[in-house]
Design a protein around this motif. Structure first.
Motif, PDB file in Angstrom:
ATOM      1  N   LEU A   1       0.819  -1.210   0.000  1.00  0.00           N
ATOM      2  CA  LEU A   1       0.000   0.000   0.000  1.00  0.00           C
ATOM      3  C   LEU A   1       0.855   1.262   0.000  1.00  0.00           C
ATOM      4  O   LEU A   1       0.593   2.192  -0.761  1.00  0.00           O
ATOM      5  N   ASP A   2       1.894   1.324   0.834  1.00  0.00           N
ATOM      6  CA  ASP A   2       2.707   2.540   0.881  1.00  0.00           C
ATOM      7  C   ASP A   2       3.412   2.796  -0.452  1.00  0.00           C
ATOM      8  O   ASP A   2       3.498   3.936  -0.911  1.00  0.00           O
TER       9      ASP A   2
ATOM     10  N   GLU B   1       3.432   6.673   7.556  1.00  0.00           N
ATOM     11  CA  GLU B   1       2.920   7.380   8.732  1.00  0.00           C
ATOM     12  C   GLU B   1       1.403   7.484   8.704  1.00  0.00           C
ATOM     13  O   GLU B   1       0.743   7.335   9.732  1.00  0.00           O
ATOM     14  N   VAL B   2       0.834   7.752   7.534  1.00  0.00           N
ATOM     15  CA  VAL B   2      -0.632   7.831   7.387  1.00  0.00           C
ATOM     16  C   VAL B   2      -1.254   6.489   7.744  1.00  0.00           C
ATOM     17  O   VAL B   2      -2.252   6.425   8.475  1.00  0.00           O
ATOM     18  N   CYS B   3      -0.664   5.407   7.261  1.00  0.00           N
ATOM     19  CA  CYS B   3      -1.187   4.071   7.562  1.00  0.00           C
ATOM     20  C   CYS B   3      -1.045   3.738   9.048  1.00  0.00           C
ATOM     21  O   CYS B   3      -1.979   3.221   9.662  1.00  0.00           O
ATOM     22  N   ASP B   4       0.116   4.041   9.621  1.00  0.00           N
ATOM     23  CA  ASP B   4       0.357   3.752  11.041  1.00  0.00           C
ATOM     24  C   ASP B   4      -0.568   4.554  11.955  1.00  0.00           C
ATOM     25  O   ASP B   4      -0.916   4.097  13.045  1.00  0.00           O
ATOM     26  N   ALA B   5      -0.985   5.742  11.515  1.00  0.00           N
ATOM     27  CA  ALA B   5      -1.873   6.591  12.314  1.00  0.00           C
ATOM     28  C   ALA B   5      -3.332   6.159  12.195  1.00  0.00           C
ATOM     29  O   ALA B   5      -4.202   6.728  12.847  1.00  0.00           O
TER      30      ALA B   5
ATOM     31  N   ALA C   1      -6.009  -0.062   7.222  1.00  0.00           N
ATOM     32  CA  ALA C   1      -4.925  -0.619   6.415  1.00  0.00           C
ATOM     33  C   ALA C   1      -3.569  -0.372   7.054  1.00  0.00           C
ATOM     34  O   ALA C   1      -3.359   0.635   7.718  1.00  0.00           O
ATOM     35  N   LYS C   2      -2.662  -1.312   6.825  1.00  0.00           N
ATOM     36  CA  LYS C   2      -1.267  -1.163   7.230  1.00  0.00           C
ATOM     37  C   LYS C   2      -0.448  -0.862   5.987  1.00  0.00           C
ATOM     38  O   LYS C   2      -0.864  -1.160   4.860  1.00  0.00           O
TER      39      LYS C   2
END
Length: 88
Positions: free
Chosen positions: A3-4, A21-25, A35-36
């Protein structure tokens, strides 16, 4: 494709570290689920990015090569909706 990497390659997010960072948040959803960064993206998937100033809903059309050209984004992702959150 991760995804990233997809977010960076399609220029939905400018940098891979920012995409992670967007995924982790917890600000990214893939097919209605949180999503990761390492989740696999496939054609037909639906993405929702809840960023600071806007919310983007998109559908994955195809997986891009590592570095597609700037004008090629429309071949890989269809933007369904963009909501500007600055006016709230």
């Amino acid at each position: 494709m991760r995804l990233d990497l997809f977010l960076k390659a399609t220029r939905l997010i400018k940098r891979r570290t920012l995409a992670k960072e967007v995924c982790d948040a917890g600000c990214a959803q893939l097919n209605g689920r949180p999503a990761k960064a390492g989740d696999a993206v496939k054609p037909g998937d639906r993405l929702v990015l809840d960023l600071a100033q806007r919310r983007i809903e998109a559908r994955v059309l195809a997986l891009p090569p590592k570095q597609p050209g700037k004008g090629d984004m429309a071949e890989f992702v269809e933007i369904l909706q963009v909501v500007d959150k600055r006016g709230e």
